[in-house]
Design a protein around this motif. Structure first.
Motif, PDB file in Angstrom:
ATOM      1  N   LEU A   1       0.934  -1.164  -0.035  1.00  0.00           N
ATOM      2  CA  LEU A   1      -0.034  -0.143  -0.004  1.00  0.00           C
ATOM      3  C   LEU A   1       0.752   1.442  -0.143  1.00  0.00           C
ATOM      4  O   LEU A   1       0.507   2.238  -0.787  1.00  0.00           O
ATOM      5  CB  LEU A   1      -0.981   0.082   1.180  1.00  0.00           C
ATOM      6  N   ARG A   2       2.132   1.267   0.762  1.00  0.00           N
ATOM      7  CA  ARG A   2       2.894   2.392   0.864  1.00  0.00           C
ATOM      8  C   ARG A   2       3.485   2.824  -0.637  1.00  0.00           C
ATOM      9  O   ARG A   2       3.688   4.016  -1.018  1.00  0.00           O
ATOM     10  CB  ARG A   2       3.990   2.185   1.887  1.00  0.00           C
ATOM     11  N   LYS A   3       3.953   1.505  -1.422  1.00  0.00           N
ATOM     12  CA  LYS A   3       4.419   1.909  -2.495  1.00  0.00           C
ATOM     13  C   LYS A   3       3.362   2.337  -3.599  1.00  0.00           C
ATOM     14  O   LYS A   3       3.357   3.190  -4.221  1.00  0.00           O
ATOM     15  CB  LYS A   3       4.946   0.656  -3.243  1.00  0.00           C
ATOM     16  N   ALA A   4       1.917   2.004  -3.407  1.00  0.00           N
ATOM     17  CA  ALA A   4       0.867   2.441  -4.275  1.00  0.00           C
ATOM     18  C   ALA A   4       0.814   4.050  -3.951  1.00  0.00           C
ATOM     19  O   ALA A   4       0.355   4.805  -4.918  1.00  0.00           O
ATOM     20  CB  ALA A   4      -0.500   1.764  -3.913  1.00  0.00           C
ATOM     21  N   LEU A   5       0.787   4.475  -2.690  1.00  0.00           N
ATOM     22  CA  LEU A   5       0.763   5.925  -2.422  1.00  0.00           C
ATOM     23  C   LEU A   5       1.727   6.641  -3.207  1.00  0.00           C
ATOM     24  O   LEU A   5       1.486   7.609  -3.837  1.00  0.00           O
ATOM     25  CB  LEU A   5       0.706   6.303  -0.910  1.00  0.00           C
ATOM     26  N   ASN A   6       3.001   6.088  -3.237  1.00  0.00           N
ATOM     27  CA  ASN A   6       4.089   6.967  -4.000  1.00  0.00           C
ATOM     28  C   ASN A   6       3.937   6.954  -5.394  1.00  0.00           C
ATOM     29  O   ASN A   6       3.987   7.522  -5.970  1.00  0.00           O
ATOM     30  CB  ASN A   6       5.359   6.325  -3.379  1.00  0.00           C
TER      31      ASN A   6
ATOM     32  N   ARG B   1      -3.089   1.776  -8.703  1.00  0.00           N
ATOM     33  CA  ARG B   1      -4.379   0.832  -8.356  1.00  0.00           C
ATOM     34  C   ARG B   1      -3.987  -0.633  -8.464  1.00  0.00           C
ATOM     35  O   ARG B   1      -4.403  -1.323  -7.730  1.00  0.00           O
ATOM     36  CB  ARG B   1      -5.293   1.030  -9.587  1.00  0.00           C
ATOM     37  N   GLU B   2      -2.981  -1.270  -9.271  1.00  0.00           N
ATOM     38  CA  GLU B   2      -2.680  -2.427  -9.215  1.00  0.00           C
ATOM     39  C   GLU B   2      -1.973  -2.803  -7.839  1.00  0.00           C
ATOM     40  O   GLU B   2      -2.289  -3.909  -7.209  1.00  0.00           O
ATOM     41  CB  GLU B   2      -1.672  -2.789 -10.391  1.00  0.00           C
ATOM     42  N   LEU B   3      -1.330  -2.201  -7.309  1.00  0.00           N
ATOM     43  CA  LEU B   3      -0.701  -2.321  -6.022  1.00  0.00           C
ATOM     44  C   LEU B   3      -1.685  -2.078  -4.928  1.00  0.00           C
ATOM     45  O   LEU B   3      -1.684  -3.047  -3.798  1.00  0.00           O
ATOM     46  CB  LEU B   3       0.481  -1.285  -5.859  1.00  0.00           C
ATOM     47  N   VAL B   4      -2.489  -1.280  -5.022  1.00  0.00           N
ATOM     48  CA  VAL B   4      -3.646  -1.175  -3.865  1.00  0.00           C
ATOM     49  C   VAL B   4      -4.450  -2.718  -4.047  1.00  0.00           C
ATOM     50  O   VAL B   4      -4.736  -3.205  -3.017  1.00  0.00           O
ATOM     51  CB  VAL B   4      -4.711  -0.177  -4.016  1.00  0.00           C
ATOM     52  N   ALA B   5      -4.839  -3.303  -5.245  1.00  0.00           N
ATOM     53  CA  ALA B   5      -5.407  -4.280  -5.333  1.00  0.00           C
ATOM     54  C   ALA B   5      -4.639  -5.576  -4.637  1.00  0.00           C
ATOM     55  O   ALA B   5      -5.269  -6.494  -4.219  1.00  0.00           O
ATOM     56  CB  ALA B   5      -5.780  -4.721  -6.686  1.00  0.00           C
ATOM     57  N   ALA B   6      -3.142  -5.649  -4.874  1.00  0.00           N
ATOM     58  CA  ALA B   6      -2.587  -6.441  -4.382  1.00  0.00           C
ATOM     59  C   ALA B   6      -1.950  -6.509  -2.821  1.00  0.00           C
ATOM     60  O   ALA B   6      -1.743  -7.484  -2.238  1.00  0.00           O
ATOM     61  CB  ALA B   6      -1.216  -6.677  -5.044  1.00  0.00           C
ATOM     62  N   SER B   7      -2.578  -5.229  -2.296  1.00  0.00           N
ATOM     63  CA  SER B   7      -2.149  -5.264  -0.864  1.00  0.00           C
ATOM     64  C   SER B   7      -3.273  -5.720  -0.034  1.00  0.00           C
ATOM     65  O   SER B   7      -4.367  -6.247  -0.528  1.00  0.00           O
ATOM     66  CB  SER B   7      -2.000  -3.776  -0.401  1.00  0.00           C
ATOM     67  N   GLY B   8      -3.322  -5.686   1.322  1.00  0.00           N
ATOM     68  CA  GLY B   8      -4.231  -5.875   2.191  1.00  0.00           C
ATOM     69  C   GLY B   8      -5.180  -4.971   2.467  1.00  0.00           C
ATOM     70  O   GLY B   8      -5.901  -4.980   3.518  1.00  0.00           O
ATOM     71  N   TYR B   9      -5.265  -3.921   1.734  1.00  0.00           N
ATOM     72  CA  TYR B   9      -6.020  -2.544   1.921  1.00  0.00           C
ATOM     73  C   TYR B   9      -7.670  -3.107   2.052  1.00  0.00           C
ATOM     74  O   TYR B   9      -8.083  -3.441   0.946  1.00  0.00           O
ATOM     75  CB  TYR B   9      -5.934  -1.565   1.066  1.00  0.00           C
ATOM     76  N   ASP B  10      -8.231  -2.723   2.841  1.00  0.00           N
ATOM     77  CA  ASP B  10      -9.817  -3.064   2.866  1.00  0.00           C
ATOM     78  C   ASP B  10     -10.652  -1.754   3.248  1.00  0.00           C
ATOM     79  O   ASP B  10     -11.709  -1.805   3.861  1.00  0.00           O
ATOM     80  CB  ASP B  10     -10.049  -4.115   4.024  1.00  0.00           C
TER      81      ASP B  10
ATOM     82  N   TRP C   1      -5.652  12.423  -5.251  1.00  0.00           N
ATOM     83  CA  TRP C   1      -4.881  11.478  -5.942  1.00  0.00           C
ATOM     84  C   TRP C   1      -5.158   9.991  -5.310  1.00  0.00           C
ATOM     85  O   TRP C   1      -5.386   8.902  -6.175  1.00  0.00           O
ATOM     86  CB  TRP C   1      -3.353  11.534  -5.882  1.00  0.00           C
ATOM     87  N   LEU C   2      -5.378   9.947  -3.966  1.00  0.00           N
ATOM     88  CA  LEU C   2      -5.479   8.812  -3.245  1.00  0.00           C
ATOM     89  C   LEU C   2      -6.973   8.197  -3.739  1.00  0.00           C
ATOM     90  O   LEU C   2      -7.065   7.085  -3.915  1.00  0.00           O
ATOM     91  CB  LEU C   2      -5.234   8.847  -1.802  1.00  0.00           C
ATOM     92  N   GLU C   3      -7.764   9.195  -3.839  1.00  0.00           N
ATOM     93  CA  GLU C   3      -9.213   8.767  -4.285  1.00  0.00           C
ATOM     94  C   GLU C   3      -9.287   8.160  -5.408  1.00  0.00           C
ATOM     95  O   GLU C   3      -9.968   7.041  -5.916  1.00  0.00           O
ATOM     96  CB  GLU C   3     -10.050   9.864  -4.022  1.00  0.00           C
ATOM     97  N   GLU C   4      -8.537   8.705  -6.361  1.00  0.00           N
ATOM     98  CA  GLU C   4      -8.359   7.914  -7.759  1.00  0.00           C
ATOM     99  C   GLU C   4      -7.663   6.728  -7.625  1.00  0.00           C
ATOM    100  O   GLU C   4      -8.172   5.819  -8.770  1.00  0.00           O
ATOM    101  CB  GLU C   4      -7.251   8.906  -8.664  1.00  0.00           C
ATOM    102  N   ILE C   5      -6.985   6.437  -6.959  1.00  0.00           N
ATOM    103  CA  ILE C   5      -6.629   4.830  -6.800  1.00  0.00           C
ATOM    104  C   ILE C   5      -7.215   3.959  -5.866  1.00  0.00           C
ATOM    105  O   ILE C   5      -6.847   3.063  -5.664  1.00  0.00           O
ATOM    106  CB  ILE C   5      -4.880   4.867  -6.532  1.00  0.00           C
ATOM    107  N   GLY C   6      -8.370   4.455  -5.352  1.00  0.00           N
ATOM    108  CA  GLY C   6      -9.501   3.667  -4.588  1.00  0.00           C
ATOM    109  C   GLY C   6      -8.912   3.785  -3.081  1.00  0.00           C
ATOM    110  O   GLY C   6      -9.438   2.862  -2.331  1.00  0.00           O
ATOM    111  N   VAL C   7      -8.183   4.932  -2.768  1.00  0.00           N
ATOM    112  CA  VAL C   7      -7.847   4.892  -1.075  1.00  0.00           C
ATOM    113  C   VAL C   7      -8.472   6.077  -0.579  1.00  0.00           C
ATOM    114  O   VAL C   7      -8.530   7.091  -1.131  1.00  0.00           O
ATOM    115  CB  VAL C   7      -6.176   5.013  -0.980  1.00  0.00           C
ATOM    116  N   THR C   8      -9.164   5.804   0.548  1.00  0.00           N
ATOM    117  CA  THR C   8      -9.935   7.061   1.280  1.00  0.00           C
ATOM    118  C   THR C   8      -9.131   7.630   2.199  1.00  0.00           C
ATOM    119  O   THR C   8      -8.345   6.798   2.613  1.00  0.00           O
ATOM    120  CB  THR C   8     -11.346   6.659   1.721  1.00  0.00           C
TER     121      THR C   8
END
Length: 436
Positions: A206-211, A258-267, A292-299
């Motif tokens: 998830l941290r890599k996805a944020l970056n 978004r791929e990394l978010v999906a691969a992470s344990g983010y719920d 930007w976080l909203e664009e990748i599915g992170v609130t």
């Protein structure tokens, strides 16, 4: 940045933990008394009494400073610390006369004429200064807390120079015929400190996805009005052991994010973003980041706290992400990397001692590298150790680098001679001139 002589003409390491500094002879305080080693010892002890954490920060015991003779001061460090001379080249350690007085008495080109606490301080040239007489016959420093009021004061012509101008106001001041701006790259990085021990940012994917979601160039161009430099790491490129040019880069690539978010344990847990209400640009940066976080599915949600509460909230680890300015006011900046990334650093110590985790420290291997860099005898060796720390925190998403900061000075167009020192607390004002 490099350490340069001023009141001390030279210094040497007598052994691994002992430093001796030779004072420039014939220097007088503004009251006419000679600068002596005893006065230097007293001045440091006063700082230690005022801020109990300072001895630990500079690696000296509270009783570790002595006067060898009238012009030699000895410092005993608690462990080998080759960067000690640069560490004490900090504005905290301006030498004051031992006499207790409400009016500071120093040795510089200007002496204090009058002080109105919390409002202003007026200075006049010191006739006994060792170099050329200062240009302005009087300097008055006003405390104007609100940055927009500082800009208005400059526009109205009631001040000649204004520091810490909001970057969003710089273009208007530069375009106006009566005013101008100067900018200087500083040893400060603006970054997002990522809490490594709080869910869900304890997940490296998830941290890599944020970056991957963040566009540093857009932050500089759009939010900071083009003033600053896109960052690749947590250490400003002005610091000698920064490895900015050798660090890997992320995106922006929000598909990859978004791929990394999906691969992470983010719920879908909401991330908290902490900002200091005093920093005028941080709210805009936090809003941009949240988008930007909203664009990748992170609130995410933004939490703004006042300056008095900010550091306690930050070091308590109450947020997932915190916008911080990460910089140094010394020519040697070892304490900087130690503060945030060592488990016993000031940002981690409380939680590390409490529960063994810390907040921003990646682990014992990073502690070891920082300790080796701290003791390194050469800049090359220090860059190797600290460079490995920088690569690790970028590789694992332990920080989100944003920008390297530029200071903005607004001035009247006919005023010149501002010294572009990278540390704005150490600017030399005696060269100021006004065109006739």
């Amino acid at each position: 940045m490099e350490t340069a002589p001023l009141l001390a003409t030279d210094w040497e390491a007598v052994d691994e933990t002992t430093w001796e500094f030779s004072l420039r002879e014939g220097i007088t305080f503004h009251n006419g008394d000679l600068l002596t080693a005893d006065a230097v010892v007293h001045s440091f002890n006063q700082i230690f009494e005022q801020w109990a954490w300072v001895p630990g920060w500079i690696g000296v015991r509270s009783d570790g400073i002595t006067a060898v003779d009238d012009t030699t001061v000895r410092f005993e460090t608690t462990e080998p610390f080759p960067a000690f001379p640069g560490t004490i080249s900090h504005q905290y350690f301006g030498i004051q006369h031992p006499d207790e007085s409400e009016t500071p008495t120093g040795t510089g080109p200007y002496q204090v004429d009058e002080v109105k606490p919390g409002q202003w301080i007026r200075l006049t040239p010191f006739a006994g200064y060792r170099d050329d007489t200062a240009n302005p016959t009087e300097l008055t420093f006003e405390w104007i807390k609100d940055p927009n009021t500082r800009v208005l004061s400059l526009e109205k012509g009631s001040v000649d120079v204004a520091q810490q101008i909001p970057k969003s106001r710089a273009t208007a001041l530069a375009d106006a015929p009566e005013t101008a701006v100067d900018t200087y790259l500083t040893p400060e990085a603006g970054l997002v400190a990522v809490n490594l021990y709080r869910s869900p940012t304890d997940d490296e994917q998830l941290r890599k996805a944020l970056n991957w979601a963040v566009d540093q160039s857009q932050i500089v161009d759009s939010v900071l009005n083009g003033i600053g430099k896109p960052a690749r790491g947590p250490i400003s490129s002005t610091i000698p052991w920064s490895v900015h040019d050798d660090l890997p880069t992320y995106g922006p690539d929000r598909d990859r994010a978004r791929e990394l978010v999906a691969a992470s344990g983010y719920d879908n847990e909401t991330l908290s973003i902490l900002i200091n209400s005093e920093n005028t640009d941080d709210r805009t940066i936090a809003q941009t980041l949240s988008g930007w976080l909203e664009e990748i599915g992170v609130t995410s949600e933004i939490r703004q706290v006042d300056p008095a509460s900010f550091n306690d909230t930050f070091t308590a680890g109450e947020a997932n992400l915190t916008l911080v300015g990460f910089g140094s006011n010394s020519a040697a900046c070892d304490y900087l990397i130690r503060a945030m990334f060592h488990s016993e650093g000031s940002d981690n110590r409380k939680r590390y001692q409490q529960d063994g985790t810390g907040i921003y420290n990646p682990g014992p291997e990073i502690d070891r590298l920082i300790e080796q860099g701290y003791r390194a005898e050469t800049l090359e060796a220090k860059r190797d150790y600290y460079g490995e720390v920088q690569r690790h925190v970028v590789d694992t998403g332990a920080v989100i680098p944003l920008y390297y900061n530029e200071s903005v000075f607004g001035r009247q167009a006919d005023v010149a001679g501002i010294d572009g020192h990278p540390v704005d607390n150490m600017i030399e004002w005696s060269g100021l001139t006004r065109e006739q």
